[in-house]
Design a protein around this motif. Structure first.
Motif, mmCIF file in Angstrom:
data_model
loop_
_atom_site.group_PDB
_atom_site.id
_atom_site.type_symbol
_atom_site.label_atom_id
_atom_site.label_comp_id
_atom_site.label_asym_id
_atom_site.label_seq_id
_atom_site.Cartn_x
_atom_site.Cartn_y
_atom_site.Cartn_z
ATOM 1 N N SER A 82 17.282 10.970 138.094
ATOM 2 C CA SER A 82 15.692 11.383 137.731
ATOM 3 C C SER A 82 16.162 11.102 136.453
ATOM 4 C CB SER A 82 16.582 12.993 138.201
ATOM 5 O OG SER A 82 15.707 12.703 139.501
ATOM 6 N N LEU A 83 16.861 10.645 135.528
ATOM 7 C CA LEU A 83 17.007 10.456 134.420
ATOM 8 C C LEU A 83 16.420 8.707 134.297
ATOM 9 C CD1 LEU A 83 20.396 11.983 133.976
ATOM 10 C CD2 LEU A 83 18.496 13.072 133.012
ATOM 11 N N ASP A 84 16.771 8.019 135.210
ATOM 12 C CA ASP A 84 15.538 6.832 134.780
ATOM 13 C C ASP A 84 14.670 6.729 135.183
ATOM 14 O OD1 ASP A 84 15.981 4.130 133.863
ATOM 15 O OD2 ASP A 84 17.460 3.591 135.963
ATOM 16 N N ASN A 85 13.923 5.374 134.135
ATOM 17 C CA ASN A 85 12.016 5.461 134.526
ATOM 18 C C ASN A 85 12.592 4.108 135.777
ATOM 19 O OD1 ASN A 85 12.375 7.073 132.439
ATOM 20 N ND2 ASN A 85 13.036 4.925 130.662
ATOM 21 N N ILE A 115 4.883 11.122 135.797
ATOM 22 C CA ILE A 115 4.014 11.073 134.471
ATOM 23 C C ILE A 115 4.114 9.637 134.353
ATOM 24 C CG2 ILE A 115 5.032 10.613 132.011
ATOM 25 C CD1 ILE A 115 4.116 13.746 132.592
ATOM 26 N N SER A 116 2.433 8.955 134.040
ATOM 27 C CA SER A 116 2.950 7.414 134.288
ATOM 28 C C SER A 116 2.185 6.967 133.438
ATOM 29 C CB SER A 116 2.389 6.573 136.589
ATOM 30 O OG SER A 116 1.572 7.221 136.112
ATOM 31 N N ILE A 165 6.730 4.479 135.497
ATOM 32 C CA ILE A 165 6.958 6.126 136.017
ATOM 33 C C ILE A 165 7.829 6.213 135.446
ATOM 34 C CG2 ILE A 165 7.289 7.850 137.416
ATOM 35 C CD1 ILE A 165 6.118 6.502 139.368
ATOM 36 N N MET A 166 7.803 7.500 134.004
ATOM 37 C CA MET A 166 8.760 7.697 133.328
ATOM 38 C C MET A 166 9.417 9.156 133.615
ATOM 39 S SD MET A 166 8.333 9.689 129.886
ATOM 40 C CE MET A 166 9.649 10.002 128.479
ATOM 41 N N SER A 167 11.317 8.913 133.249
ATOM 42 C CA SER A 167 12.213 10.418 133.959
ATOM 43 C C SER A 167 10.873 11.531 133.604
ATOM 44 C CB SER A 167 13.414 10.132 133.107
ATOM 45 O OG SER A 167 13.269 11.949 132.961
#
Ligand code: BMA
Length: 874
Positions: free
Chosen positions: A73-76, A101-102, A140-142
């Motif tokens: 969950s901390l990665d994108n 968040i994308s 998708i951003m973390s």
């Protein structure tokens, strides 16, 4: 990546001739930010599911994996697919749900961004499509990084809470992102801030128009005593066009309308005046749930046609808040079709941390279980997700009323422009999606956020308070409430839960005490106080949350744990417990009335401890619920007229301790079996009050058709023969009320019975017709704690299992040498449930049936059946 790009499928409500729909669901490619992880991933889906399916990680629910897999969950992450198209016309890419968040690009061109998992996004891509090989990418951003950035950017004032309590092992600032609030951890669930494309993706290509959504809302016209069905269609129109619209509800009504449409997005409303009489939809237990079918056909001038159907049901709902004689405050009850209805049910949380793994079966099992336990209502709690369509359709069919929260919980929220804008779109879309369902009976703005300000959960100074109240009013009243009332005038709207309703409104929407029992609904938890002391419960108008924790069964836990975990003081046991002091609270509460398990075999002791937590939970929630049901027609010291009980909580998100009555996987805890009885349409409930034994008859029925008497028996713990039997006079069962049918001093009863003391006997009772027909389930009350019971012997329960001769149904015959209490049958992993469980066994033989949810045999059941009673655990 050759998923079925060209497979034509219509996922929209409308089947159309000129609209071409290309599903982009299927296998995509998934990459992390430094490209060290590259796997194929299913859409709809999420990163965790993809990594697990590809063997990159093991079960995220296993032991401590929630911590081990935090890095995900901390990665994108980037999802990529490619496809070719042939259609010509306006082209729109529809994302039913992106988490969260994308940035979306097509052939290298950014076509849109997403910031809200509860919204559908439509991105126009006309002119961007190639005949061959289009590349669609979703970066998708973390969610964790995003939430923390948004919180840091909010410099003017803090928006608490910053982080969940450490015991939850969660992530911070979830209130800054429009995502399931429980995904950053909760007091019953893990932290898995998922990322993914959690709903379908498709390309829609059309030349004339497409229908975006379609709603049908029946409204009762009291002046004419007739129904109008309001139908709304939302269009995306390319060229001006005319059409003939045919609408029909077979056997009830059909009508034609002329329609002219101009380019752009438009909304058209129609009213079908129904002049025939209709069959009304009723909550479960109060009547049938007739669902009519509305068919719609749009015939365009150019020859194209669009067809769709939707179920329609006729019912009215009102929330009555009006003065009550001899009580300060206001009533708070639901009236369906003009009749007061007591809401009996529970609270619904997300079925899985990985929403893409929720199956039709999981939802069906839970809703069927709710109905089997005589529930007629569930609250979709505001910290999870707006449920999928199937959920509401099943509730329509089963007669389960839904209290629908908007997804805000236990926090303050920002109100900057972008945030409000995305919430507005979310609310509009969700109300349009759900308002056609008769099961939805109320909208509610948030979970506990009025209380959070009123009771100052976040240490806000008096000087700053007005600022937060202003934000609160702006978000829930001026935005959400206004939008809901614009979109749907047929249901009540509450700003929060708990709330004082119209009294909160009077006090500027944040009441000084939203838990005031004289108004609205309340949430009440008390873990250390003795739950047998019913006088401590608030005599509320409506109990929308209350409960006690328990541990799920050994078979459920053993799927995610190993031998060294099977101890109440193991790291695993404290890791899974996300509620501060939760394990202690359970044992302390249990210890008030039971001897805690102390058998020498550690695994047996672990199983027994699970059992004792479930005994405690079932007993506590029963006492509290019976108190509320008894209070439906009472006013005591100005309080009462309780008209709803939704205990916390129905289901579980994973295999851990929680307030649920159904475990992750669908297995019933003792509480769920007991709910069937304490939610029976006619209940007999007993209490001890100032030395008297009182028995009440509580009826949810609408007519006073029954004469009843209470039949009462005293049994000693050492014999199967009743020590004495008594009967009350015949009384008329009050419709929609609670009637005292039996009252005697306990000391006199014991004396009359002769061979009984408080410690040596238990009292059973039920309501019977004068002719002897049983009207309420058999119930019982202890006159002292079982831990002090005298004369109790080990019951030595033995059993045999036989095929019942009906598909997947089995009869278990039990034998015992002495009376046994809280007799619990557990068949480990064989899915299904018994007809009764956790019961008092007062004869040396009893039969219980087991309905399995998959093929099994009497031998398999015999090999897996564990039977425990209270006297067995110490
Ligand atoms: C209530 C709920 C949840 C929570 C539960 C148990 O307040 O709204 O937030 O899980 O209590 O603590």
């Amino acid at each position: 990546m050759n998923h079925a790009v060209w497979s034509f499928a219509c996922f929209c409500l409308f089947e159309a001739v000129s609209l071409e729909i290309f599903s982009l669901d299927g296998e995509w490619k998934l990459l992390n930010s430094n490209s060290s992880v590259s796997v194929s991933a299913e859409v709809p889906g999420c990163v965790h599911t993809a990594l697990q399916r590809q063997g990159f990680i093991s079960d995220p629910y296993y032991r401590f994996n929630d911590l081990n897999y935090r890095w995900i969950s901390l990665d994108n992450w980037t999802y990529t697919t490619s496809f070719s198209v042939r259609g010509k016309g306006k082209a729109v890419l529809v994302f039913e749900g992106v988490d969260t968040i994308s940035t979306v690009s097509l052939n290298g061109v950014i076509i849109g961004k997403t910031d809200n998992m509860f919204r559908r996004y439509d991105f126009e891509v006309t002119g961007l499509l190639k005949d061959q090989e289009n590349v669609l990418q979703v970066w998708i951003m973390s969610a964790v990084t995003y939430a923390s950035q948004r919180s840091r950017a909010h410099t003017e004032y803090r928006v608490p809470p910053d982080c969940p309590p450490p015991v939850q092992k969660g992530e911070c600032h979830v209130n800054f992102i429009r995502k399931a609030q429980s995904s950053f951890s909760w007091d019953w669930g893990p932290s898995f801030p998922t990322l993914g494309i959690w709903k379908g993706v498709r390309l829609e290509v059309f030349n004339t128009l497409r229908v975006l959504s379609f709603t049908t809302v029946p409204k009762y016209d009291s002046g004419n005593s007739s129904w109008n069905v309001e139908v709304e269609l939302f269009f995306d129109v390319v060229v001006a066009s005319k059409a003939l619209v045919l609408m029909s509800i077979p056997l009830l009504h059909s009508e034609e309308f002329h329609l002219s449409l101009t380019p752009g997005q438009s909304r058209k409303s129609f009213v079908l005046q129904i002049n025939q009489s209709v069959s009304l939809w009723w909550p479960f237990g109060h009547g049938e749930q007739p669902l009519y079918e509305l068919e719609i056909q749009i015939n365009m001038e150019g020859g194209e046609t669009f067809n769709a159907q939707r179920k329609v049901a006729f019912r009215t709902v009102e929330l009555i808040q009006e003065p009550i004689p001899s009580s300060p405050g206001l009533s708070f009850y639901f009236q369906i079709n003009g009749r007061p209805i007591f809401l009996k049910g529970s609270n619904w949380i997300p079925v899985h941390a990985f929403q893409d793994q929720v199956t039709t079966d999981m939802i069906t099992v839970l809703l069927r279980s709710a109905q089997k336990a005589n529930m007629n209502a569930l609250r979709v709690w505001g910290g999870g997700v707006y449920e999928q369509d199937l959920f509401y359709s099943l509730c329509d069919m089963y007669g389960i009323m839904i209290w629908q929260d908007f997804m805000f919980a236990c926090a303050l929220y920002p109100t900057e422009k972008n945030f409000i804008q995305t919430v507005r779109e979310e609310v509009t879309q969700q109300v349009r999606r759900l308002k056609s369902h008769p099961s939805v009976v109320i909208w509610s703005g948030n979970n506990e956020n009025e209380a959070a300000i009123a009771a100052d959960w976040f240490n806000i100074s008096a000087a700053e308070r007005p600022l937060y109240v202003r934000d609160y009013v702006s978000l829930y009243v001026e935005n959400i409430r206004d939008l809901v009332l614009q979109e749907d005038g047929t249901r009540p709207f509450l700003v929060s839960s708990p709330t004082n309703g119209v009294e909160s409104e009077k006090e500027g929407w944040v009441a000084h005490d939203p838990y005031d029992p004289h108004y609205g609904d309340t949430h009440y938890y008390s873990y250390y106080n003795d739950c047998w002391n019913w006088t401590a419960f608030p005599r509320t108008r409506f109990a929308s949350e209350y409960g006690f924790q328990s541990w799920p069964s050994f078979s459920t836990l053993s799927k995610v744990s190993v031998t060294s975990d099977w101890d109440f003081s193991s790291n695993f046991s404290s890791h899974r417990q996300h509620h501060e002091d939760g394990n202690q609270q359970m044992l302390k509460q249990a210890e008030l009335h039971y001897i805690l398990p102390n058998r020498s075999d550690p695994v047996q002791r672990y199983r027994d401890t699970i059992y004792i937590t479930q005994v405690m939970q079932a007993q506590c929630v029963k006492i509290q619920t019976e108190f509320y049901r008894r209070s439906r027609s009472d006013i005591v010291e100005g309080k009462g007229h309780t008209m709803g009980t939704l205990y916390w909580q129905l289901n579980d998100i994973w295999q851990g301790p929680s307030w649920s009555s159904v475990e992750f996987g669908g297995k019933w805890k003792m509480l769920h079996y007991w709910a069937t009885d304490f939610y029976a349409p006619v209940l007999s409930a007993a209490v001890e009050d100032e030395g008297d034994l009182l028995i009440y008859a509580v009826s949810d029925r609408h007519s006073e058709c029954h004469k009843v008497k209470a039949k009462v028996k005293f049994y000693s713990w050492s014999s199967f023969d009743a020590v004495c039997s008594l009967e009350s006079n015949v009384t008329t069962l009050k419709a929609g009320g609670s009637t005292l049918v039996f009252q005697h001093p306990i000391s006199a009863l014991l004396e009359q019975c002769g061979n009984c003391t408080r410690r040596s006997c238990v009292v059973t009772f039920h309501l019977s017709s004068p002719e002897g027909q049983m009207i309420s389930p058999l119930n019982h009350i202890f006159l002292s704690s079982p831990r002090h019971a005298e004369g109790v012997q080990k019951p030595d329960i033995t059993f045999t299992v036989k095929d019942a001769g009906i598909v997947q149904s089995f009869v278990v015959t039990l034998h015992c040498s002495f009376p046994a209490v809280y007799v619990w049958l557990d068949v480990d992993d064989i899915p299904g449930h018994f007809n009764v469980n956790g019961f008092l066994m007062l004869s040396n033989t009893s039969t219980v049936t087991f309905g399995a949810w998959r093929p099994t045999t009497a031998e398999e059941i015999t090999a897996n059946l564990h039977i425990t009673s209270l006297r067995d655990v110490y």
